[in-house]
Design a protein around this motif. Structure first.
Motif, PDB file in Angstrom:
ATOM      1  N   UNK A 121      99.433 -74.302  -1.358  1.00 47.39           N
ATOM      2  CA  UNK A 121     100.628 -73.669  -1.931  1.00 47.39           C
ATOM      3  C   UNK A 121     101.240 -74.548  -3.014  1.00 47.39           C
ATOM      4  N   UNK A 122     101.311 -75.865  -2.684  1.00 49.52           N
ATOM      5  CA  UNK A 122     101.907 -76.783  -3.667  1.00 49.52           C
ATOM      6  C   UNK A 122     101.060 -76.889  -4.935  1.00 49.52           C
ATOM      7  N   UNK A 123      99.749 -76.913  -4.789  1.00 50.59           N
ATOM      8  CA  UNK A 123      98.867 -76.979  -5.961  1.00 50.59           C
ATOM      9  C   UNK A 123      99.013 -75.716  -6.839  1.00 50.59           C
ATOM     10  N   UNK A 124      99.125 -74.583  -6.151  1.00 49.15           N
ATOM     11  CA  UNK A 124      99.329 -73.348  -6.929  1.00 49.15           C
ATOM     12  C   UNK A 124     100.633 -73.389  -7.702  1.00 49.15           C
ATOM     13  N   UNK A 125     101.671 -73.938  -7.044  1.00 53.21           N
ATOM     14  CA  UNK A 125     102.966 -74.044  -7.721  1.00 53.21           C
ATOM     15  C   UNK A 125     102.926 -75.092  -8.829  1.00 53.21           C
ATOM     16  N   UNK A 126     102.135 -76.186  -8.591  1.00 50.70           N
ATOM     17  CA  UNK A 126     102.036 -77.269  -9.562  1.00 50.70           C
ATOM     18  C   UNK A 126     101.422 -76.797 -10.886  1.00 50.70           C
ATOM     19  N   UNK A 127     100.538 -75.865 -10.773  1.00 49.95           N
ATOM     20  CA  UNK A 127      99.894 -75.348 -11.982  1.00 49.95           C
ATOM     21  C   UNK A 127     100.903 -74.645 -12.894  1.00 49.95           C
ATOM     22  N   UNK A 128     102.025 -74.193 -12.294  1.00 47.97           N
ATOM     23  CA  UNK A 128     103.023 -73.447 -13.072  1.00 47.97           C
ATOM     24  C   UNK A 128     104.149 -74.319 -13.615  1.00 47.97           C
ATOM     25  N   UNK A 129     104.201 -75.573 -13.155  1.00 51.40           N
ATOM     26  CA  UNK A 129     105.333 -76.434 -13.520  1.00 51.40           C
ATOM     27  C   UNK A 129     104.853 -77.524 -14.477  1.00 51.40           C
ATOM     28  N   UNK A 130     105.702 -77.891 -15.413  1.00 57.95           N
ATOM     29  CA  UNK A 130     105.377 -78.957 -16.354  1.00 57.95           C
ATOM     30  C   UNK A 130     105.669 -80.332 -15.762  1.00 57.95           C
ATOM     31  N   UNK A 131     105.494 -81.385 -16.581  1.00 58.09           N
ATOM     32  CA  UNK A 131     105.656 -82.763 -16.116  1.00 58.09           C
ATOM     33  C   UNK A 131     107.110 -83.204 -16.223  1.00 58.09           C
ATOM     34  N   UNK A 132     107.656 -83.882 -15.161  1.00 60.28           N
ATOM     35  CA  UNK A 132     109.020 -84.451 -15.122  1.00 60.28           C
ATOM     36  C   UNK A 132     108.950 -85.797 -14.423  1.00 60.28           C
ATOM     37  N   UNK A 133     109.377 -86.921 -15.178  1.00 61.37           N
ATOM     38  CA  UNK A 133     109.221 -88.272 -14.623  1.00 61.37           C
ATOM     39  C   UNK A 133     110.532 -89.038 -14.513  1.00 61.37           C
ATOM     40  N   UNK A 134     111.674 -88.423 -14.674  1.00 62.73           N
ATOM     41  CA  UNK A 134     112.939 -89.148 -14.708  1.00 62.73           C
ATOM     42  C   UNK A 134     113.439 -89.584 -13.331  1.00 62.73           C
ATOM     43  N   UNK A 135     112.986 -88.951 -12.247  1.00 62.39           N
ATOM     44  CA  UNK A 135     113.494 -89.300 -10.893  1.00 62.39           C
ATOM     45  C   UNK A 135     112.361 -89.841 -10.017  1.00 62.39           C
ATOM     46  N   UNK A 136     111.378 -90.419 -10.694  1.00 62.37           N
ATOM     47  CA  UNK A 136     110.195 -90.852  -9.935  1.00 62.37           C
ATOM     48  C   UNK A 136     110.508 -91.928  -8.895  1.00 62.37           C
ATOM     49  N   UNK A 137     111.347 -92.962  -9.218  1.00 60.72           N
ATOM     50  CA  UNK A 137     111.622 -93.977  -8.186  1.00 60.72           C
ATOM     51  C   UNK A 137     112.224 -93.380  -6.910  1.00 60.72           C
ATOM     52  N   UNK A 138     113.160 -92.467  -7.087  1.00 59.40           N
ATOM     53  CA  UNK A 138     113.764 -91.854  -5.887  1.00 59.40           C
ATOM     54  C   UNK A 138     112.761 -90.996  -5.131  1.00 59.40           C
ATOM     55  N   UNK A 139     111.942 -90.319  -5.872  1.00 58.73           N
ATOM     56  CA  UNK A 139     110.926 -89.489  -5.212  1.00 58.73           C
ATOM     57  C   UNK A 139     109.915 -90.355  -4.461  1.00 58.73           C
ATOM     58  N   UNK A 140     109.560 -91.526  -5.108  1.00 59.20           N
ATOM     59  CA  UNK A 140     108.621 -92.425  -4.411  1.00 59.20           C
ATOM     60  C   UNK A 140     109.208 -92.930  -3.082  1.00 59.20           C
TER      61      UNK A 140
END
Length: 826
Positions: A121-140
């Protein structure tokens, strides 16, 4: 002519006897012929009976062999059945283990499936979303927390699986311990069966008690022989020889009112002969012995009686108080070998060796040690023992297992709760991550989720179980067990067929035996009738032989007498012609000859006149009749005088006696009424004319719910009999005048309530103005008794350290007392 008649009479008597002899001979020959015929008829029947008995013996022997073989085969069948049960249990265990693994693998597959579905499901959704890297530390950071949560949840799942497996093992252990304890409890059933056989009334009372325990407020214990548990069966004989049998089958009560309620029901209403005792108010169960057992080990003593058995606290308290089981040591053969030294040095009152009991006491007057011994009787009731330590250990193990099961359940609940908390934390982090991902870049968020789930998926895939291999392995094991079961079943069927064949053979043999037995019974019945006839004929033949001998002797004697009368030669048997001619003119029967002789004698008497002796005999007998008549009349008069005299003496004796008994009854009843009880005394006899059967009958009643009962050793207790006897003696003393009276230890055996009542009555009686001096001797008295001013209390000091009478100086004692008073100013 008269001489010829006498001669003819003797010859006629001989001829009559000879004819009787000939008749007896003829009858004897006939009886012998019948006897021979019956014996010939009985011979074939007896032969047939012997033949049948010979046929029955091998049949009975074969039946016994068949029965023995059938028992052996039945035992083998039982063993095979047990083997089948064990194999069935083994298969169930294998299937249960496989089921647990399948459940565990199914849970893992579900988690893998769910994880893969989420990743897709996530991969299917990922194909529709562009790249966002501004909150990567918090996400990590959130991803690290999520990985930690997943690892912890995986650990929880693994730990929960281990706990479930451990719980199953402990449940099996709990069942095993419960079965062992149940087998130990079966020994108590054997004890109850022995109680029912020996003491049926006690057993019936026990059944009633178990159904009505809610009627009692305090502790009530079953008969001691059921609640006592001897730790070693070899020591049971010491307990049974020390404790009276009446107490071994007695019920033990904590409260007196409970015992009264129980005895009213079972003894008064149900008429059961039971015993009951009450435990001391202050517990003696843990009372220490007078000295440690280690001090007595040098004499061969290894324990006190109390340490040989276990019992509830109230029962142990009663035994310590009543029988002092905490003070009586038990020794061995070494004690027996040095018994004189033991008695002399140990100062013990009761001693048990391996096979004997010794009782030691000291004379209060001579200070000499007196001992007696008796052989120990074999144990009858307490030999069936349960190892208390083993049972206690099993119960502790069972309790520990139950606690462990509770702990496991608690741990499982804690894990479930922790798992729920982790799920909630996971959801919170995911929501937070979702918000961040939505704000700074859904693509990165989804990539991180996919990476996390992939790690989790990889971990779950690596921890998989090869179910096919496990199933194959389990099938092989079950197949092996089933092969063994097939062999066992084959043997079982073969044994069943063998037992059935043995039973059929036994039935055929039984039918053959019954047929032969019936034939034998029929022959014996026929033979018994012939034997009875044979016995009758033999008796008749014997009687005829005896009669023949008697008649032959009579004939010889009559012939000899006839020859003598007729002056014939001893060898001459023919009658002379002149006598023959004379005999032919006379009658041929003895009765006619006797009548003719009597007639001739009468005529002769008429010719010679009266005989003087006959006249004298008549006068003598007439005088004797008169004397006897006069004597009879005198004895009748004397008998009437005796009866009248006895009646007068009876009135002079019986009336005062009845008045005396009535006075005794009045005093006796007053004493009992003063104790809130009832009693009466009367003069009793089944027949008033049998004076030696007169007796005093005492009837008493100690409870308001019962009737008056005659004082006997069976209905009343020992204390009740002592009270009744004492009050009867005091009733007699009221009617007898004497200078002084002495009463010795009347309060022994009484309970405290009755002892206090009797003491009060004695005090009231002794302190009357018209009462004789009263000496009341007792070794002990209750506290707070009622004393009167007319009473004097004297304490007799006696013992090892008292001065002998020869050294007692009263004046010196008085001088020393005065000196002490002067020194202290008192």
């Amino acid at each position: 002519m008269k001489i010829s008649k006498n001669k003819h009479k003797f010859f006629q008597e001989y001829e009559t006897a000879r004819k009787q002899l000939e008749g007896v001979k003829s009858e004897r020959q006939q009886v012998k012929a019948d006897l021979k015929r019956l014996k010939d008829e009985q011979a074939p029947i007896q032969h047939k009976i012997q033949t049948i008995e010979a046929q029955l013996k091998p049949i009975e022997s074969r039946m016994k062999d068949k029965t023995s073989n059938a028992k052996d085969v039945s035992q083998k069948l039982k063993n095979k059945q047990e083997q089948l049960d064990r194999k069935r249990k083994e298969i169930e265990d294998l299937q249960q283990a496989l089921s647990l693994k399948q459940t565990e693998e199914l849970d893992r597959q579900k988690r893998i499936s769910n994880t893969r579905r989420m990743i897709d499901d996530w991969r299917a959704e990922l194909d529709k979303i562009g790249s966002q890297d501004d909150v990567q530390p918090r996400i990590d950071n959130i991803n690290r927390q999520l990985r930690h949560i997943q690892e912890e949840k995986a650990n929880i799942e693994s730990e929960r699986t281990d706990l479930k497996r451990e719980k199953v093992n402990h449940e099996c252990e709990w069942t095993r311990l419960k079965n062992i304890i149940k087998n130990l409890d079966d020994l108590m059933n054997r004890k109850e069966e022995k109680l029912r056989e020996r003491f049926r009334d006690t057993y019936n009372a026990l059944m009633w008690l178990r159904e009505n325990r809610d009627l009692f407020t305090g502790n009530v214990y079953e008969p001691m022989m059921l609640v006592l548990n001897v730790r070693d069966g070899r020591h049971a004989k010491y307990i049974e020889n020390h404790v009276a049998l009446n107490d071994l089958r007695a019920f033990v009560f904590q409260k007196h009112e409970d015992m009264e309620r129980f005895m009213t029901e079972v003894r008064d209403k149900q008429r059961l002969r039971v015993n009951a005792v009450i435990a001391p108010a202050q517990s003696c169960a843990n009372k220490p012995p007078p000295r440690p057992i280690e001090e007595l080990q040098c004499y061969g003593f290894f324990s006190y009686l109390r340490e040989l058995f276990d019992a509830p606290e109230e029962v142990m308290s009663y035994l310590c108080h009543q029988y002092r089981v905490n003070e009586v040591p038990v020794g061995n053969e070494r004690t027996k070998a040095m018994i004189e030294i033991v008695i002399k040095e140990s100062q013990l009152r009761q001693i048990y060796t391996a096979e004997e009991k010794y009782t030691v006491r000291k004379s209060s007057y001579s200070n000499k040690t007196i001992s007696s011994n008796s052989a120990l009787k074999a144990s009858q009731f307490l030999s069936l023992t349960v190892d208390a330590d083993e049972r206690r250990q099993l119960e502790e193990q069972l309790k520990a297992t139950e606690q462990k099961l509770h702990t496991l359940d608690s741990q499982l609940r804690s894990l479930d709760e922790r798992h729920s908390q982790l799920d909630r934390k996971d959801n919170e982090l995911r929501n937070e991550k979702k918000v961040l991902s939505e704000q700074k870049g859904r693509k990165r968020q989804l990539e991180q989720k996919i990476s996390t789930k992939m790690d989790s998926l990889k971990q779950m895939e690596q921890s998989g179980i090869n179910l096919q291999e496990e199933e194959e392995l389990t099938k092989e094991k079950i197949k092996t067990v089933n092969s063994q079961k097939v062999n066992i079943v084959s043997d079982f069927v073969r044994l069943m067929e063998e037992r059935a064949q043995l039973n059929m053979d036994k039935v055929y043999l039984a039918l053959e035996s019954v047929q032969l037995t019936a034939e034998k019974t029929k022959l014996e019945t026929n033979s018994r009738e012939g034997s009875t006839q044979l016995h009758i004929l033999e008796q008749k033949c014997t009687e005829l032989d005896r009669k023949k001998i008697t008649l032959l002797n009579d004939c010889k004697a009559l012939m000899k007498k006839a020859r003598e009368i007729c002056n014939l030669d001893p060898g001459q048997s023919d009658v002379p012609q002149d006598l023959h001619t004379a005999f032919s003119q006379l009658p041929d029967t003895l009765d006619e000859i006797d009548a003719l002789l009597h007639e001739e004698r009468s005529r002769a008497d008429c010719f010679t006149g009266l005989n003087a002796s006959v006249v004298e005999e008549h006068a003598r007998r007439t005088q004797e009749i008169n004397n006897l008549t006069q004597e009879l009349e005198e004895k009748k008069n004397a008998l009437d005088k005796y009866r009248q005299s006895i009646s007068q003496v009876k009135e002079r004796w019986l009336n005062p006696l009845k008045q005396l008994v009535e006075q005794i009854n009045e005093k006796f009843s007053d004493y009992f009424r003063s104790m809130q009880c009832a009693g009466e005394v009367d003069l009793h006899s089944d027949n008033e004319e049998e004076y030696d059967k007169y007796g005093i009958r005492i009837r008493v009643k100690f409870r308001s719910t019962t009737q008056l009962h005659e004082l006997t050793p069976h209905h009343q207790s020992g204390g009740e009999r002592s009270v009744s006897t004492m009050l009867y003696l005091m009733s007699l003393q009221e009617l007898n005048r004497c200078p002084f009276r002495v009463v010795d230890e009347i309060n022994q055996g009484m309970d405290p309530v009755n002892e206090r009542r009797v003491f009060d009555i004695v005090v009231r009686t002794a302190c009357k103005g018209t009462t004789s001096q009263y000496f009341f001797i007792t070794p002990k008295l209750l506290q707070n008794l009622t004393y009167a001013d007319e009473m004097t209390v004297l304490c007799v000091h006696n013992g090892l350290h008292m001065l002998p009478p020869s050294k007692w100086n009263l004046k010196a004692f008085q001088r020393r007392t005065k000196k002490i008073q002067q020194n202290y100013g008192t």
